[in-house]
Design a protein around this motif. Structure first.
Motif, short mmCIF file in Angstrom:
data_model
loop_
_atom_site.label_atom_id
_atom_site.label_comp_id
_atom_site.label_asym_id
_atom_site.label_seq_id
_atom_site.Cartn_x
_atom_site.Cartn_y
_atom_site.Cartn_z
N ILE A 50 -27.25 3.95 -43.58
CA ILE A 50 -26.20 4.66 -44.30
C ILE A 50 -26.74 4.97 -45.69
CG2 ILE A 50 -23.85 4.60 -45.19
CD1 ILE A 50 -23.29 2.38 -43.10
N ILE A 51 -26.74 6.22 -46.05
CA ILE A 51 -27.18 6.61 -47.39
C ILE A 51 -25.94 6.85 -48.25
CG2 ILE A 51 -28.39 8.34 -48.77
CD1 ILE A 51 -30.31 8.66 -46.41
N CYS A 52 -25.80 6.02 -49.28
CA CYS A 52 -24.66 6.14 -50.20
C CYS A 52 -25.09 7.07 -51.34
CB CYS A 52 -24.28 4.77 -50.75
SG CYS A 52 -23.85 3.57 -49.47
N SER A 53 -24.60 8.29 -51.29
CA SER A 53 -25.06 9.30 -52.25
C SER A 53 -23.91 9.80 -53.10
CB SER A 53 -25.72 10.47 -51.51
OG SER A 53 -24.79 11.13 -50.68
N GLY A 54 -24.28 10.49 -54.17
CA GLY A 54 -23.28 11.07 -55.06
C GLY A 54 -23.85 12.30 -55.71
N TYR A 55 -24.50 12.13 -56.84
CA TYR A 55 -25.07 13.24 -57.61
C TYR A 55 -26.07 14.03 -56.76
CZ TYR A 55 -27.83 15.55 -61.27
OH TYR A 55 -28.50 16.47 -62.04
N LYS A 56 -25.77 15.32 -56.57
CA LYS A 56 -26.62 16.24 -55.80
C LYS A 56 -26.98 15.67 -54.41
CE LYS A 56 -28.56 18.61 -59.83
NZ LYS A 56 -27.76 19.83 -59.66
N GLY A 57 -26.01 14.98 -53.83
CA GLY A 57 -26.25 14.33 -52.54
C GLY A 57 -26.58 15.29 -51.41
N LYS A 58 -26.08 16.51 -51.50
CA LYS A 58 -26.35 17.49 -50.44
C LYS A 58 -27.84 17.79 -50.34
CE LYS A 58 -24.46 19.89 -47.17
NZ LYS A 58 -23.72 19.20 -46.10
N LYS A 59 -28.55 17.72 -51.45
CA LYS A 59 -29.99 17.98 -51.42
C LYS A 59 -30.72 16.86 -50.67
CE LYS A 59 -30.49 21.07 -55.36
NZ LYS A 59 -31.32 21.45 -56.51
N ILE A 60 -30.21 15.65 -50.77
CA ILE A 60 -30.79 14.54 -50.01
C ILE A 60 -30.59 14.79 -48.52
CG2 ILE A 60 -30.70 12.05 -49.56
CD1 ILE A 60 -29.60 11.72 -52.42
N GLU A 61 -29.37 15.16 -48.14
CA GLU A 61 -29.07 15.45 -46.73
C GLU A 61 -29.95 16.57 -46.19
OE1 GLU A 61 -24.91 15.72 -45.54
OE2 GLU A 61 -24.33 14.83 -47.47
N ASN A 62 -30.11 17.62 -46.98
CA ASN A 62 -30.92 18.75 -46.52
C ASN A 62 -32.37 18.35 -46.29
OD1 ASN A 62 -28.70 20.44 -46.64
ND2 ASN A 62 -29.18 21.26 -48.66
N TYR A 63 -32.90 17.53 -47.21
CA TYR A 63 -34.29 17.09 -47.07
C TYR A 63 -34.46 16.25 -45.81
CZ TYR A 63 -38.80 14.93 -47.86
OH TYR A 63 -40.10 14.50 -47.70
N ILE A 64 -33.56 15.29 -45.60
CA ILE A 64 -33.66 14.41 -44.44
C ILE A 64 -33.47 15.18 -43.15
CG2 ILE A 64 -32.54 12.45 -43.28
CD1 ILE A 64 -32.10 11.26 -46.08
N SER A 65 -32.55 16.14 -43.16
CA SER A 65 -32.31 16.98 -41.98
C SER A 65 -33.57 17.76 -41.60
CB SER A 65 -31.15 17.93 -42.25
OG SER A 65 -30.94 18.78 -41.15
N ASN A 69 -34.35 13.55 -39.53
CA ASN A 69 -33.83 12.20 -39.76
C ASN A 69 -34.87 11.09 -39.61
OD1 ASN A 69 -31.40 13.42 -40.23
ND2 ASN A 69 -30.25 12.22 -38.74
N PHE A 70 -36.15 11.47 -39.57
CA PHE A 70 -37.25 10.50 -39.47
C PHE A 70 -37.13 9.60 -38.25
CE2 PHE A 70 -36.75 11.50 -43.99
CZ PHE A 70 -38.03 11.92 -44.32
N GLY A 71 -36.48 10.09 -37.21
CA GLY A 71 -36.33 9.29 -36.00
C GLY A 71 -35.30 8.19 -36.14
N CYS A 72 -34.40 8.33 -37.10
CA CYS A 72 -33.38 7.30 -37.35
C CYS A 72 -31.98 7.86 -37.13
CB CYS A 72 -33.48 6.80 -38.79
SG CYS A 72 -35.03 5.94 -39.16
N ASN A 73 -31.02 6.96 -37.00
CA ASN A 73 -29.61 7.34 -36.99
C ASN A 73 -29.11 7.21 -38.43
OD1 ASN A 73 -26.91 7.84 -36.32
ND2 ASN A 73 -26.52 5.67 -35.96
N ILE A 74 -28.96 8.34 -39.10
CA ILE A 74 -28.61 8.33 -40.53
C ILE A 74 -27.21 8.89 -40.74
CG2 ILE A 74 -29.21 9.24 -42.80
CD1 ILE A 74 -32.12 9.08 -42.03
N GLU A 75 -26.40 8.09 -41.45
CA GLU A 75 -25.05 8.51 -41.82
C GLU A 75 -25.00 8.61 -43.35
OE1 GLU A 75 -21.99 6.03 -39.67
OE2 GLU A 75 -23.79 4.92 -39.14
N TYR A 76 -23.94 9.27 -43.84
CA TYR A 76 -23.79 9.44 -45.28
C TYR A 76 -22.42 8.97 -45.73
CZ TYR A 76 -27.98 12.26 -44.77
OH TYR A 76 -29.25 12.68 -44.47
N SER A 77 -22.42 8.25 -46.84
CA SER A 77 -21.18 7.87 -47.51
C SER A 77 -21.25 8.49 -48.90
CB SER A 77 -21.07 6.34 -47.61
OG SER A 77 -19.90 5.97 -48.30
#
Length: 230
Positions: A50-65, A69-77
């Motif tokens: 679970i990645i707990c994001s806030g500031y510019k969190g969408k950029k983190i999601e875009n990079y991981i996507s 997802n690096f072969g992982c099950n990744i969720e976002y809070s």
């Protein structure tokens, strides 16, 4: 076991870089911090994150996507307003179904052995206090020994890696610091454990100088090889 990566900070001391990207996308040896964290968890068999994001969190999601997802099950809070470490964990804990989980501060690079942490719930990784300043041994107002940029022996600091019981939700505030609010309560009840780590790679990325120092230290201590073997 699931892990949370706390990645909501603004990284003000890393401006102007963090004016355009969030701190977890700061690159260390050509890889963003968040990628190092995910690979580190995978090294110990943890792929539910679970990645707990806030500031510019969408950029983190875009990079991981883009990295599938690096072969992982990744969720976002996602925090719409800053919640602090305790608030971030409380918001994300609803996605935890196990009895315990791992929490990592998102700005730390380390090779600490997570398996040693998993044996104890409500546990903090402890490392010897480090200083970037010279320390002095003094006797009768005379300096008898001078140590440049060294560990302070037998003084232990919070390494920003936790193994927590899900029962901790009962004392987590909706907003605030787990280090300042929750851990003192657990310590008072004698319910807070630790595992001590000596001679490990540990670096918190708080400034541009930290980026430079960490990059060199990772190569010297062969941390990149440690990750790639995972």
């Amino acid at each position: 076991m699931k892990a949370m990566i706390l990645s909501g900070g603004r990284g003000k001391r890393l401006r102007p870089v963090t004016d355009t990207i969030p701190k977890p996308l700061i690159r260390i040896n050509n890889k963003p911090l968040i990628e190092w964290k995910i690979n580190y968890l995978k090294k110990f068999g943890i792929k539910d994150i679970i990645i707990c994001s806030g500031y510019k969190g969408k950029k983190i999601e875009n990079y991981i996507s883009k990295k599938n997802n690096f072969g992982c099950n990744i969720e976002y809070s996602i925090e719409t307003t800053p919640l602090g470490t305790a608030g971030a964990i409380k918001k994300a804990i609803k996605n935890i179904v196990d009895d315990s989980f791992i929490v990592l501060n998102g700005d730390i690079i380390t090779n600490i052995n997570l398996k040693k942490m998993m044996a104890k719930p409500n546990c903090i990784a402890a490392i010897e206090l480090r200083t970037n300043y010279g320390t002095m041994k003094i006797k009768n107002n005379k300096i008898i020994q001078f140590n440049e940029k060294t560990d302070v022996k037998n003084i232990w600091m919070n390494g920003g890696i936790y193994h927590l019981s899900t029962d901790i939700i009962k004392i987590l505030p909706a907003k605030g610091s787990i280090e300042g609010i929750v851990f003192p309560k657990l310590a008072k009840k004698n319910s807070l454990n630790t595992v001590k780590f000596k001679n490990v790679l540990w670096r918190s990325i708080d400034s541009h100088k930290d980026v430079e120092t960490c990059s060199k230290e990772m190569i010297q201590k062969k941390y990149m090889k440690f990750i790639l073997k995972g």
